[in-house]
Design an enzyme around this catalytic site. Structure first.
Site, PDB file in Angstrom:
ATOM      1  N   ASN A  21       0.869  -1.183   0.000  1.00 48.22           N
ATOM      2  CA  ASN A  21       0.000   0.000   0.000  1.00 48.22           C
ATOM      3  C   ASN A  21       0.902   1.228   0.000  1.00 48.22           C
ATOM      4  O   ASN A  21       1.489   1.568   1.022  1.00 48.22           O
ATOM      5  CB  ASN A  21      -0.891  -0.046   1.253  1.00 48.22           C
ATOM      6  CG  ASN A  21      -1.721   1.215   1.398  1.00 48.22           C
ATOM      7  OD1 ASN A  21      -1.865   2.003   0.451  1.00 48.22           O
ATOM      8  ND2 ASN A  21      -2.274   1.427   2.586  1.00 48.22           N
ATOM      9  N   TRP A  22       0.984   1.871  -1.146  1.00 46.40           N
ATOM     10  CA  TRP A  22       1.900   3.018  -1.262  1.00 46.40           C
ATOM     11  C   TRP A  22       1.334   4.294  -0.663  1.00 46.40           C
ATOM     12  O   TRP A  22       2.033   5.285  -0.527  1.00 46.40           O
ATOM     13  CB  TRP A  22       2.236   3.249  -2.740  1.00 46.40           C
ATOM     14  CG  TRP A  22       3.257   2.286  -3.270  1.00 46.40           C
ATOM     15  CD1 TRP A  22       3.816   1.226  -2.614  1.00 46.40           C
ATOM     16  CD2 TRP A  22       3.849   2.305  -4.584  1.00 46.40           C
ATOM     17  NE1 TRP A  22       4.713   0.587  -3.433  1.00 46.40           N
ATOM     18  CE2 TRP A  22       4.747   1.225  -4.648  1.00 46.40           C
ATOM     19  CE3 TRP A  22       3.680   3.114  -5.707  1.00 46.40           C
ATOM     20  CZ2 TRP A  22       5.502   0.951  -5.794  1.00 46.40           C
ATOM     21  CZ3 TRP A  22       4.425   2.849  -6.841  1.00 46.40           C
ATOM     22  CH2 TRP A  22       5.341   1.773  -6.882  1.00 46.40           C
ATOM     23  N   LYS A  23       0.051   4.300  -0.361  1.00 45.60           N
ATOM     24  CA  LYS A  23      -0.583   5.517   0.180  1.00 45.60           C
ATOM     25  C   LYS A  23      -0.307   6.691  -0.753  1.00 45.60           C
ATOM     26  O   LYS A  23      -0.309   6.506  -1.963  1.00 45.60           O
ATOM     27  CB  LYS A  23      -0.094   5.774   1.614  1.00 45.60           C
ATOM     28  CG  LYS A  23      -0.148   4.497   2.460  1.00 45.60           C
ATOM     29  CD  LYS A  23       0.158   4.705   3.905  1.00 45.60           C
ATOM     30  CE  LYS A  23       0.060   3.371   4.622  1.00 45.60           C
ATOM     31  NZ  LYS A  23       0.152   3.473   6.053  1.00 45.60           N
ATOM     32  N   HIS A  33      -9.429   1.519   4.944  1.00 47.62           N
ATOM     33  CA  HIS A  33      -8.123   1.666   5.599  1.00 47.62           C
ATOM     34  C   HIS A  33      -8.267   2.661   6.751  1.00 47.62           C
ATOM     35  O   HIS A  33      -9.025   3.626   6.659  1.00 47.62           O
ATOM     36  CB  HIS A  33      -7.077   2.158   4.590  1.00 47.62           C
ATOM     37  CG  HIS A  33      -5.694   2.115   5.154  1.00 47.62           C
ATOM     38  ND1 HIS A  33      -5.220   3.095   5.985  1.00 47.62           N
ATOM     39  CD2 HIS A  33      -4.721   1.191   5.045  1.00 47.62           C
ATOM     40  CE1 HIS A  33      -3.983   2.768   6.362  1.00 47.62           C
ATOM     41  NE2 HIS A  33      -3.661   1.613   5.803  1.00 47.62           N
ATOM     42  N   GLU A  61      -6.564   5.044   7.724  1.00 47.54           N
ATOM     43  CA  GLU A  61      -6.319   6.457   7.381  1.00 47.54           C
ATOM     44  C   GLU A  61      -7.547   7.068   6.714  1.00 47.54           C
ATOM     45  O   GLU A  61      -7.829   8.247   6.876  1.00 47.54           O
ATOM     46  CB  GLU A  61      -5.074   6.562   6.495  1.00 47.54           C
ATOM     47  CG  GLU A  61      -3.803   6.367   7.322  1.00 47.54           C
ATOM     48  CD  GLU A  61      -2.667   5.678   6.592  1.00 47.54           C
ATOM     49  OE1 GLU A  61      -2.647   5.691   5.350  1.00 47.54           O
ATOM     50  OE2 GLU A  61      -1.798   5.107   7.288  1.00 47.54           O
ATOM     51  N   GLU A 112      -5.331  -4.510  10.929  1.00 44.02           N
ATOM     52  CA  GLU A 112      -4.239  -3.545  11.081  1.00 44.02           C
ATOM     53  C   GLU A 112      -4.416  -2.754  12.372  1.00 44.02           C
ATOM     54  O   GLU A 112      -5.174  -1.766  12.392  1.00 44.02           O
ATOM     55  CB  GLU A 112      -4.233  -2.574   9.900  1.00 44.02           C
ATOM     56  CG  GLU A 112      -4.049  -3.228   8.553  1.00 44.02           C
ATOM     57  CD  GLU A 112      -3.473  -2.246   7.537  1.00 44.02           C
ATOM     58  OE1 GLU A 112      -2.355  -2.483   7.077  1.00 44.02           O
ATOM     59  OE2 GLU A 112      -4.135  -1.249   7.226  1.00 44.02           O
ATOM     60  N   GLY A 161       2.930   2.305  10.466  1.00 46.04           N
ATOM     61  CA  GLY A 161       3.911   3.358  10.218  1.00 46.04           C
ATOM     62  C   GLY A 161       4.687   3.777  11.455  1.00 46.04           C
ATOM     63  O   GLY A 161       5.346   4.803  11.468  1.00 46.04           O
ATOM     64  N   SER A 163       3.611  -2.191  10.120  1.00 42.29           N
ATOM     65  CA  SER A 163       5.071  -2.349  10.195  1.00 42.29           C
ATOM     66  C   SER A 163       5.548  -3.760   9.853  1.00 42.29           C
ATOM     67  O   SER A 163       6.501  -4.264  10.445  1.00 42.29           O
ATOM     68  CB  SER A 163       5.597  -1.910  11.570  1.00 42.29           C
ATOM     69  OG  SER A 163       5.244  -0.557  11.819  1.00 42.29           O
ATOM     70  N   GLY A 187       2.779  -1.114   4.162  1.00 41.99           N
ATOM     71  CA  GLY A 187       2.993   0.270   3.745  1.00 41.99           C
ATOM     72  C   GLY A 187       4.470   0.541   3.476  1.00 41.99           C
ATOM     73  O   GLY A 187       4.989   0.233   2.402  1.00 41.99           O
ATOM     74  N   GLY A 188       5.145   1.072   4.486  1.00 44.80           N
ATOM     75  CA  GLY A 188       6.535   1.529   4.347  1.00 44.80           C
ATOM     76  C   GLY A 188       7.461   0.559   3.620  1.00 44.80           C
ATOM     77  O   GLY A 188       8.194   0.951   2.702  1.00 44.80           O
TER      78      GLY A 188
HETATM   79  P1  PGA Z   1       2.984   0.193   7.451  1.00 42.40           P
HETATM   80  O1  PGA Z   1       1.517   0.494   6.859  1.00 42.40           O
HETATM   81  O2  PGA Z   1       3.431  -1.120   6.886  1.00 42.40           O
HETATM   82  O3  PGA Z   1       3.838   1.351   6.982  1.00 42.40           O
HETATM   83  O4  PGA Z   1       2.849   0.157   8.944  1.00 42.40           O
HETATM   84  C1  PGA Z   1       0.581  -0.532   6.734  1.00 42.40           C
HETATM   85  C2  PGA Z   1      -0.708   0.000   6.188  1.00 42.40           C
HETATM   86  O5  PGA Z   1      -1.108   1.117   6.552  1.00 42.40           O
HETATM   87  O6  PGA Z   1      -1.379  -0.666   5.378  1.00 42.40           O
END
Ligand code: PGA
Length: 254
Positions: free
Chosen positions: A9-11, A97, A99, A170, A176, A216, A237-238
């Site tokens: 997930n590149w956001k 998600h 966010e 999650e 993150g 993470s 994500g990251g």
């Molecule tokens: P992260 O993000 O791996 O950077 O913690 C995961 C996500 O929000 O899907």
């Protein structure tokens, strides 16, 4: 047997140019490699074209949207419809998600409308994200929050469709932050989530539905997480932003 599924997930990261660099790097790493897992990248819409192969010899990257609207079309500035995602060849869409829930007023109700629209009007696989905040975790409310989000998000879906959904647990405090839920913690909440699916749709659906962990996840911890019996993949994500690190995730040792 549930097939593992890892989705990057590149956001709101990487424009078309950076996405193209990533594509070239990943294509080199993937040469002569066949994966026995499902995978995809949820890139910003505007960068997706850079992840598409120029010809049929190029690397095929399955693509995911980061959101979708539940209406077919109309006056919804800034939104994309399922028809548009399908026309582009997208295979997955992340729905709910944290966010989006936190910053863009996504609620269990809109999540449910989006999941139903995706199942009814497209051949795209919805990935429904859910999880508790740090405060809810500290207050020991994780299980009740997870129960409510799954109950509301999957409300009114028939069992045949329900098994097509991918769930993604999650914990928000792990997104993150570098703080990962321990494999044991993640396993226990995901096992509980599966039991909620069983209550709603029966044993068969519960055994078939795939549940990812997100928060993470990285090359250093994926193996331990994936060893857990109920964890079927990751929403990352990251660690998905760097081609080498994403490649390591896709080729984690079982
Ligand atoms: P992260 O993000 O791996 O950077 O913690 C995961 C996500 O929000 O899907």
């Amino acid at each position: 047997m549930r097939k593992p599924i890892i989705v990057g997930n590149w956001k709101m990261n990487k424009g078309p140019e950076e996405a193209q660099k990533f594509y070239i790097e990943l294509e080199k790493l993937m040469k002569n490699k066949t994966l026995d897992i499902e995978w995809a990248i949820a890139a910003p819409s505007i960068s997706m074209v850079s992840l598409m192969a120029g010809d049929d010899k190029g690397l095929y990257i399955p693509l995911a949207a980061q959101n979708v609207h539940y209406e077919k079309s109309g006056a919804f500035t800034g939104e994309l419809s399922l028809d548009m995602l399908m026309e582009y060849g997208l295979e997955y869409v992340i729905i709910g998600h944290s966010e989006r829930r936190q910053y863009f007023n996504e609620t269990d109700e809109t999540v449910n409308l989006k999941i139903k629209a995706t199942l009814n009007n497209s051949d795209i696989t919805p990935i429904m994200a859910f999880g508790e905040t740090e405060k809810e975790f500290d207050d020991k409310k994780t299980l009740s929050v997870v129960r409510k989000q799954i109950n509301n998000g999957l409300k009114g879906i028939n069992p045949n469709d329900a098994k097509e959904v991918v769930l993604a647990y999650e914990p928000i405090w792990a997104i993150g932050t570098g703080k990962t839920a321990t494999p044991k913690q993640a396993q226990s909440v995901i096992k509980y989530s599966r039991s909620i699916v069983e209550e709603m749709f029966g044993k068969e659906v519960a055994q078939e539905i795939r549940i990812q962990y997100g928060g993470s996840m990285k090359p250093e911890n994926i193996q331990e997480l994936m060893k857990q019996p109920d964890i079927d993949g990751g929403l990352v994500g990251g660690a998905s932003l760097d081609a080498k690190s994403f490649f390591k995730l896709l080729t984690y040792k079982k």
